[in-house]
Design an enzyme around this catalytic site. Structure first.
Site, mmCIF file in Angstrom:
data_model
loop_
_atom_site.group_PDB
_atom_site.id
_atom_site.type_symbol
_atom_site.label_atom_id
_atom_site.label_comp_id
_atom_site.label_asym_id
_atom_site.label_seq_id
_atom_site.Cartn_x
_atom_site.Cartn_y
_atom_site.Cartn_z
ATOM 1 N N GLU A 88 0.814 -1.210 0.000
ATOM 2 C CA GLU A 88 0.000 0.000 0.000
ATOM 3 C C GLU A 88 0.844 1.256 0.000
ATOM 4 O O GLU A 88 2.038 1.224 0.296
ATOM 5 C CB GLU A 88 -0.941 0.001 1.197
ATOM 6 N N CYS A 334 0.378 2.395 8.793
ATOM 7 C CA CYS A 334 1.142 1.400 8.023
ATOM 8 C C CYS A 334 0.537 0.007 8.064
ATOM 9 O O CYS A 334 0.365 -0.558 9.123
ATOM 10 C CB CYS A 334 2.542 1.269 8.596
HETATM 11 N N1 SAH Z 1 10.575 0.362 8.839
HETATM 12 C C1 SAH Z 1 10.722 1.803 8.809
HETATM 13 C C2 SAH Z 1 9.532 2.489 8.123
HETATM 14 C C3 SAH Z 1 8.273 2.215 8.882
HETATM 15 S S1 SAH Z 1 6.853 3.147 8.885
HETATM 16 C C4 SAH Z 1 10.896 2.325 10.208
HETATM 17 O O1 SAH Z 1 10.795 1.550 11.155
HETATM 18 O O2 SAH Z 1 11.162 3.512 10.372
HETATM 19 C C5 SAH Z 1 7.052 4.752 9.329
HETATM 20 C C6 SAH Z 1 6.825 5.123 10.812
HETATM 21 O O3 SAH Z 1 5.530 4.791 11.329
HETATM 22 C C7 SAH Z 1 7.833 4.468 11.733
HETATM 23 O O4 SAH Z 1 8.347 5.452 12.566
HETATM 24 C C8 SAH Z 1 6.975 3.486 12.491
HETATM 25 O O5 SAH Z 1 7.580 3.150 13.698
HETATM 26 C C9 SAH Z 1 5.681 4.252 12.630
HETATM 27 N N2 SAH Z 1 4.492 3.459 12.953
HETATM 28 C C10 SAH Z 1 4.213 2.185 12.607
HETATM 29 N N3 SAH Z 1 3.005 1.821 13.076
HETATM 30 C C11 SAH Z 1 2.509 2.913 13.711
HETATM 31 C C12 SAH Z 1 1.295 3.160 14.398
HETATM 32 N N4 SAH Z 1 0.352 2.231 14.524
HETATM 33 N N5 SAH Z 1 1.110 4.396 14.908
HETATM 34 C C13 SAH Z 1 2.055 5.358 14.790
HETATM 35 N N6 SAH Z 1 3.217 5.177 14.162
HETATM 36 C C14 SAH Z 1 3.450 3.952 13.632
#
Ligand code: SAH
Length: 350
Positions: A88, A334
């Site tokens: 997505e 995400c």
């Molecule tokens: N793998 C990478 C990119 C991930 S997504 C990383 O870990 O940075 C981007 C951001 O969204 C990351 O900071 C991740 O920790 C955060 N994230 C994931 N799920 C989330 C949620 N349910 N609520 C808030 N932030 C979230």
């Protein structure tokens, strides 16, 4: 699966076209067409050459399967890959332009406790061309082309851990920023990592000055381990060293993502400790209130509490913003959309 033509750099494409005995201007036409988000079957080449290309390459490596539009204008895309996998992406509209969030893997194996992308583990890496095509097809769907871009900024924050797919991600970044292509400046690209220290250090020497972002979400290694398994492997101090190296090599300040999780990481003491940890560093903190995920038991915080946390950081000299949560009415977090879709598919199969 067939090969992916969008993986090819401009130089590689020239060599490919020459290897088929075609004239050089064909490579120009193919490259221009691909950068416009066209399928191979739409390219202006002879039908004999097209057949050869189609026998070897995927006609449409990334297809927009569904589009969801939020009340705030944010759009969420469900992409279908040639092997049937789904990823997505999101397009967020800001005053300065449109930012697209892209995925780098199908699923993820980092196992963060708050994240929906990691629920089913890692399925596979995306190729450089599959990452790039997410942007090409959205830019086209928005009415843009390689010269008049409708996607102006890119964040690698969809499903997947970019540095767990290092080679393909670096290749993607080179193709994304190459002159003559869709040519998005590295300054308009953010790469977010959970903190894979060896890859962060390696990346410092790639000569790609983008916005390097680390998902921190905690101020001590002990607390970080409670939500992020990767914290057992690398310490926060090692992450800071790697970021310093990146700053030295590129001159770019770095960023942190800090998702506020109720009762876990958002007391005043956490804010003070975070400010002390980052004091004097060339960095910026993006706070975001946790997006609650159905399958996860963690809770978010009130807006008031989030602003209080922000206030403490600012008072202590830390550059920070509380990010607006966009598209939450359409499953903006995400991996939520894919998870829901897979569920639906399973229900339909019963
Ligand atoms: N793998 C990478 C990119 C991930 S997504 C990383 O870990 O940075 C981007 C951001 O969204 C990351 O900071 C991740 O920790 C955060 N994230 C994931 N799920 C989330 C949620 N349910 N609520 C808030 N932030 C979230």
């Amino acid at each position: 699966m067939k090969e992916i033509l969008q993986d090819y750099s401009r130089a590689e494409l020239d060599a490919l076209v020459a290897s088929y005995g075609e004239k050089r201007f064909r490579a120009d036409q193919i490259y221009t067409g691909l950068m416009q988000g066209k399928r191979i079957s739409e390219l202006p080449v002879s039908s004999a050459f097209r057949e050869k290309l189609l026998a070897r390459f995927e006609d449409e490596p990334v297809k927009i399967l569904e589009t969801f539009t939020s009340r705030d204008g944010t759009q969420k895309f469900l992409f279908l890959l040639a092997d049937g996998n789904l990823v997505e992406g999101v397009l967020m509209r800001y005053q300065y332009g449109n930012t697209q969030c892209v995925s780098t893997q199908v699923g993820c194996r980092m196992g963060c406790k708050f994240c929906a992308s990691t629920l089913g583990g890692l399925k596979r890496n995306l190729t450089a061309g599959e990452i790039l095509s997410q942007i090409l097809v959205v830019n086209r769907a928005e009415g843009g082309n390689a010269k008049e871009r409708k996607v102006t900024n890119v964040v690698l924050m969809g499903s997947g851990e970019p540095f767990d797919n290092y080679d393909n991600v670096v290749k993607f970044l080179r193709n994304l920023t190459a002159e003559g292509g869709i040519c998005i400046s590295p300054r308009n690209v953010s790469l977010s990592t959970c903190g894979l220290v060896p890859e962060m250090k390696r990346f410092a020497d790639e000569g790609i000055p983008l916005n390097l972002t680390v998902s921190l979400h905690a101020v001590t290694d002990g607390e970080r381990r409670m939500t992020m398994p990767i914290a057992y492997r690398y310490r926060i101090s090692e992450i800071l060293e790697a970021l310093t190296l990146y700053f030295q090599r590129t001159g770019r300040r770095y960023l942190f993502e800090y998702s506020l999780i109720g009762g876990v990481n958002c007391d005043e003491a956490h804010a003070l400790a975070l400010a002390a940890l980052l004091k004097g560093r060339p960095c910026h903190v993006n706070l975001i209130r946790l997006n609650e995920v159905k399958e996860r038991s963690l809770a978010t915080v009130s807006e008031k509490q989030a602003y209080r946390f922000l206030g403490v950081l600012e008072k202590n000299g830390i550059s920070a913003t509380l990010r607006r949560s966009m598209g939450s009415d359409i499953g903006g977090a995400c991996g939520q959309l894919r998870a829901r879709y897979l569920e639906k598919r399973e229900d339909e199969n019963v």
